[in-house]
Design a protein around this motif. Structure first.
Motif, PDB file in Angstrom:
ATOM      1  N   LEU A 174     -13.641  -4.969  -5.695  1.00 14.48           N
ATOM      2  CA  LEU A 174     -13.935  -3.641  -5.165  1.00 14.48           C
ATOM      3  C   LEU A 174     -13.125  -3.350  -3.912  1.00 14.48           C
ATOM      4  O   LEU A 174     -12.623  -2.237  -3.726  1.00 14.48           O
ATOM      5  CB  LEU A 174     -15.434  -3.533  -4.863  1.00 14.48           C
ATOM      6  CG  LEU A 174     -16.371  -3.604  -6.084  1.00 14.48           C
ATOM      7  CD1 LEU A 174     -17.822  -3.612  -5.647  1.00 14.48           C
ATOM      8  CD2 LEU A 174     -16.098  -2.450  -7.040  1.00 14.48           C
ATOM      9  N   VAL A 175     -12.980  -4.358  -3.053  1.00  8.21           N
ATOM     10  CA  VAL A 175     -12.156  -4.185  -1.845  1.00  8.21           C
ATOM     11  C   VAL A 175     -10.701  -3.955  -2.226  1.00  8.21           C
ATOM     12  O   VAL A 175     -10.028  -3.072  -1.681  1.00  8.21           O
ATOM     13  CB  VAL A 175     -12.284  -5.411  -0.919  1.00  8.21           C
ATOM     14  CG1 VAL A 175     -11.264  -5.349   0.217  1.00  8.21           C
ATOM     15  CG2 VAL A 175     -13.687  -5.499  -0.341  1.00  8.21           C
ATOM     16  N   TYR A 193      -9.592  -2.762  -5.034  1.00  9.24           N
ATOM     17  CA  TYR A 193      -9.507  -1.427  -5.637  1.00  9.24           C
ATOM     18  C   TYR A 193      -9.478  -0.353  -4.553  1.00  9.24           C
ATOM     19  O   TYR A 193      -8.706   0.613  -4.628  1.00  9.24           O
ATOM     20  CB  TYR A 193     -10.702  -1.220  -6.563  1.00  9.24           C
ATOM     21  CG  TYR A 193     -10.736   0.124  -7.261  1.00  9.24           C
ATOM     22  CD1 TYR A 193      -9.733   0.486  -8.153  1.00  9.24           C
ATOM     23  CD2 TYR A 193     -11.777   1.021  -7.034  1.00  9.24           C
ATOM     24  CE1 TYR A 193      -9.761   1.713  -8.805  1.00  9.24           C
ATOM     25  CE2 TYR A 193     -11.816   2.246  -7.683  1.00  9.24           C
ATOM     26  CZ  TYR A 193     -10.803   2.585  -8.566  1.00  9.24           C
ATOM     27  OH  TYR A 193     -10.841   3.801  -9.208  1.00  9.24           O
ATOM     28  N   GLY A 194     -10.298  -0.544  -3.540  1.00 12.33           N
ATOM     29  CA  GLY A 194     -10.307   0.391  -2.429  1.00 12.33           C
ATOM     30  C   GLY A 194      -8.988   0.411  -1.678  1.00 12.33           C
ATOM     31  O   GLY A 194      -8.485   1.482  -1.310  1.00 12.33           O
ATOM     32  N   LEU A 195      -8.401  -0.764  -1.455  1.00 15.01           N
ATOM     33  CA  LEU A 195      -7.114  -0.837  -0.757  1.00 15.01           C
ATOM     34  C   LEU A 195      -6.019  -0.139  -1.555  1.00 15.01           C
ATOM     35  O   LEU A 195      -5.150   0.537  -0.988  1.00 15.01           O
ATOM     36  CB  LEU A 195      -6.733  -2.300  -0.519  1.00 15.01           C
ATOM     37  CG  LEU A 195      -7.552  -3.050   0.535  1.00 15.01           C
ATOM     38  CD1 LEU A 195      -7.155  -4.521   0.565  1.00 15.01           C
ATOM     39  CD2 LEU A 195      -7.356  -2.420   1.913  1.00 15.01           C
ATOM     40  N   TRP A 196      -6.062  -0.305  -2.885  1.00 15.66           N
ATOM     41  CA  TRP A 196      -5.053   0.355  -3.713  1.00 15.66           C
ATOM     42  C   TRP A 196      -5.222   1.868  -3.654  1.00 15.66           C
ATOM     43  O   TRP A 196      -4.238   2.607  -3.581  1.00 15.66           O
ATOM     44  CB  TRP A 196      -5.137  -0.128  -5.151  1.00 15.66           C
ATOM     45  CG  TRP A 196      -4.146   0.547  -6.046  1.00 15.66           C
ATOM     46  CD1 TRP A 196      -4.393   1.484  -7.005  1.00 15.66           C
ATOM     47  CD2 TRP A 196      -2.724   0.371  -6.035  1.00 15.66           C
ATOM     48  NE1 TRP A 196      -3.231   1.891  -7.594  1.00 15.66           N
ATOM     49  CE2 TRP A 196      -2.187   1.227  -7.028  1.00 15.66           C
ATOM     50  CE3 TRP A 196      -1.861  -0.439  -5.303  1.00 15.66           C
ATOM     51  CZ2 TRP A 196      -0.816   1.295  -7.283  1.00 15.66           C
ATOM     52  CZ3 TRP A 196      -0.499  -0.365  -5.553  1.00 15.66           C
ATOM     53  CH2 TRP A 196       0.014   0.496  -6.532  1.00 15.66           C
ATOM     54  N   LEU A 197      -6.455   2.343  -3.661  1.00  9.31           N
ATOM     55  CA  LEU A 197      -6.692   3.780  -3.544  1.00  9.31           C
ATOM     56  C   LEU A 197      -6.193   4.304  -2.202  1.00  9.31           C
ATOM     57  O   LEU A 197      -5.605   5.394  -2.127  1.00  9.31           O
ATOM     58  CB  LEU A 197      -8.184   4.087  -3.702  1.00  9.31           C
ATOM     59  CG  LEU A 197      -8.777   3.952  -5.107  1.00  9.31           C
ATOM     60  CD1 LEU A 197     -10.261   4.294  -5.088  1.00  9.31           C
ATOM     61  CD2 LEU A 197      -8.045   4.836  -6.110  1.00  9.31           C
ATOM     62  N   VAL A 198      -6.412   3.530  -1.144  1.00 14.29           N
ATOM     63  CA  VAL A 198      -5.913   3.930   0.180  1.00 14.29           C
ATOM     64  C   VAL A 198      -4.397   4.029   0.162  1.00 14.29           C
ATOM     65  O   VAL A 198      -3.814   4.993   0.686  1.00 14.29           O
ATOM     66  CB  VAL A 198      -6.382   2.936   1.262  1.00 14.29           C
ATOM     67  CG1 VAL A 198      -5.662   3.199   2.590  1.00 14.29           C
ATOM     68  CG2 VAL A 198      -7.891   3.030   1.456  1.00 14.29           C
ATOM     69  N   SER A 248      -6.222  -0.687 -10.403  1.00 10.62           N
ATOM     70  CA  SER A 248      -6.365   0.757 -10.624  1.00 10.62           C
ATOM     71  C   SER A 248      -7.075   1.048 -11.939  1.00 10.62           C
ATOM     72  O   SER A 248      -7.616   2.137 -12.120  1.00 10.62           O
ATOM     73  CB  SER A 248      -4.990   1.442 -10.610  1.00 10.62           C
ATOM     74  OG  SER A 248      -4.193   1.006 -11.703  1.00 10.62           O
TER      75      SER A 248
END
Length: 281
Positions: A11-12, A14-19, A250
Motif C-alpha cells: 500500500l505504501v 502504491y501510494g508512492l507510485w501515485l505520488v 499501479s
C-alpha cells in the motif's frame, strides 16, 4: 482474506507510485505532444493515472475469459499424448509472498518489453514529451530514453500488455491445471510425466523478463556513471530509475479484481486429479 502487516509495504509503494505520477503530471508542460495531439500534461495524466488501471482491467477480463481457455485448448490439441486434469489449489493468491513475487515478475517483463520496443524504434521519447524538452536534454548530452519522466510513461503504457500475458499463467496455476503422461500398463518402465500446464509458458516469459531487464539496468548504470553524470544527471534520476519497480503496483487494484473474478469455467470438462501421497509411492 486476513489483513497482514506485509500488505502495508504494498500500500505504501502504491501510494508512492501515485505520488510520482501526480508530481510528473503537475510538472508537465502545457505544450502539445505531437504523437498524441494532446498537451504533455493531459498525456501524462492519461498514461500515468488512467491507462494502467482501466486498460489493465480490460486485459484482465480478456485474458481470463478468452486467452487462457484458448491457450489450454491449443495445448490439449497439440499435446494429445498427454492427459489434462486439475488439482484443487489453496486460495493463496493474496498471500503477500505470492502477490509481491508476481508483481515483481510483472515489472521485469514490462521493463523487458519496453527495452525491446525502444531498441526496435517503436517507443520513442517524442511520443511522451514535447520536442522542446527533448532538444534541451540532447543539448545537455542526456539520452531521453533513460530519463525517469520518459521511462515512467513507457512502463505505464506497456504494463497492461505484460499483465495480460502473466494473467494467462496465473489463472492456469491458480486453478491447478496440470498435464500428465503415464505408462499404459504397470509392466512398462516408462517414467511418469506430470507437470503444471503453465510451467513452460511462465518459465519463458519470466526468463525473458529477467534477462532483458538485467541487460537494461546494466546498460543504464554504465550510461549513468559515464555520459549521464558528466552531462549533469543527478542521483535523484538514478534513484528514480532504480525504483521503477513500483510501477507494477499501479495494477494492485487490478490484481485484487483478478482474485475476485477468477473463474473456474476454464476447467469445465477436466477431471479432478487424485492427490499423490507418500503412501502411493
Amino acid at each position: 482474506m486476513k489483513f497482514k502487516f506485509t500488505y502495508i509495504f504494498g500500500l505504501v509503494g502504491y501510494g508512492l507510485w501515485l505520488v510520482y505520477c501526480i508530481v510528473m503530471t503537475v510538472n508537465s508542460s502545457g505544450d502539445p505532444v505531437a504523437f498524441w495531439h494532446l498537451s504533455e500534461k493531459v498525456t501524462s495524466l492519461l498514461l500515468l493515472l488512467v491507462w494502467p488501471l482501466f486498460v489493465s482491467v480490460a486485459f484482465l477480463f480478456f485474458a481470463v475469459k478468452v486467452i487462457a481457455p484458448i491457450f489450454l485448448k491449443i495445448k490439449m490439441k497439440f499435446q494429445k499424448q498427454h492427459s489434462f486434469a486439475y488439482l484443487p489449489q489453496q486460495d493463496n493468491i493474496m498471500e503477500p509472498k505470492v502477490m509481491y513475487v508476481r508483481l515483481f515478475q510483472l515489472f521485469l517483463l514490462t521493463l523487458g518489453l519496453v527495452d525491446a520496443l525502444i531498441n526496435v524504434g517503436i517507443l520513442l521519447p517524442e511520443n511522451f514529451i514535447t520536442q522542446v524538452t527533448i532538444d534541451e536534454w540532447i543539448f545537455r548530452g542526456i539520452d531521453p530514453r533513460f530519463h525517469p519522466v520518459v521511462l515512467g510513461k513507457m512502463l505505464s503504457l506497456i504494463i497492461p500488455i505484460a499483465s495480460g500475458l502473466w494473467i494467462v499463467s496465473w489463472v492456469l496455476e491458480d486453478l491447478g491445471v496440470l498435464q500428465f503422461k503415464l505408462p499404459e500398463s504397470s509392466t512398462q518402465s516408462e517414467l511418469y510425466e506430470i507437470q503444471p500446464t503453465h510451467k513452460i509458458y511462465s518459465s519463458l516469459i519470466s526468463g525473458y523478463g529477467g534477462f532483458s531487464s538485467l541487460l537494461f539496468y546494466i546498460g543504464f548504470i554504465i550510461y549513468y556513471f559515464t555520459d549521464y553524470s558528466e552531462s549533469g544527471g543527478n542521483f535523484a534520476d538514478l534513484f528514480m530509475v532504480l525504483i521503477m519497480g513500483l510501477s507494477a503496483l499501479s495494477i494492485l487494484p487490478v490484481y485484487f479484481i483478478y482474485w475476485k473474478i477468477k473463474k473456474e469455467s476454464i476447467i469445465v470438462g477436466l477431471k479432478q486429479a487424485p492427490q499423490l501421497t507418500q503412501s502411493i509411492l
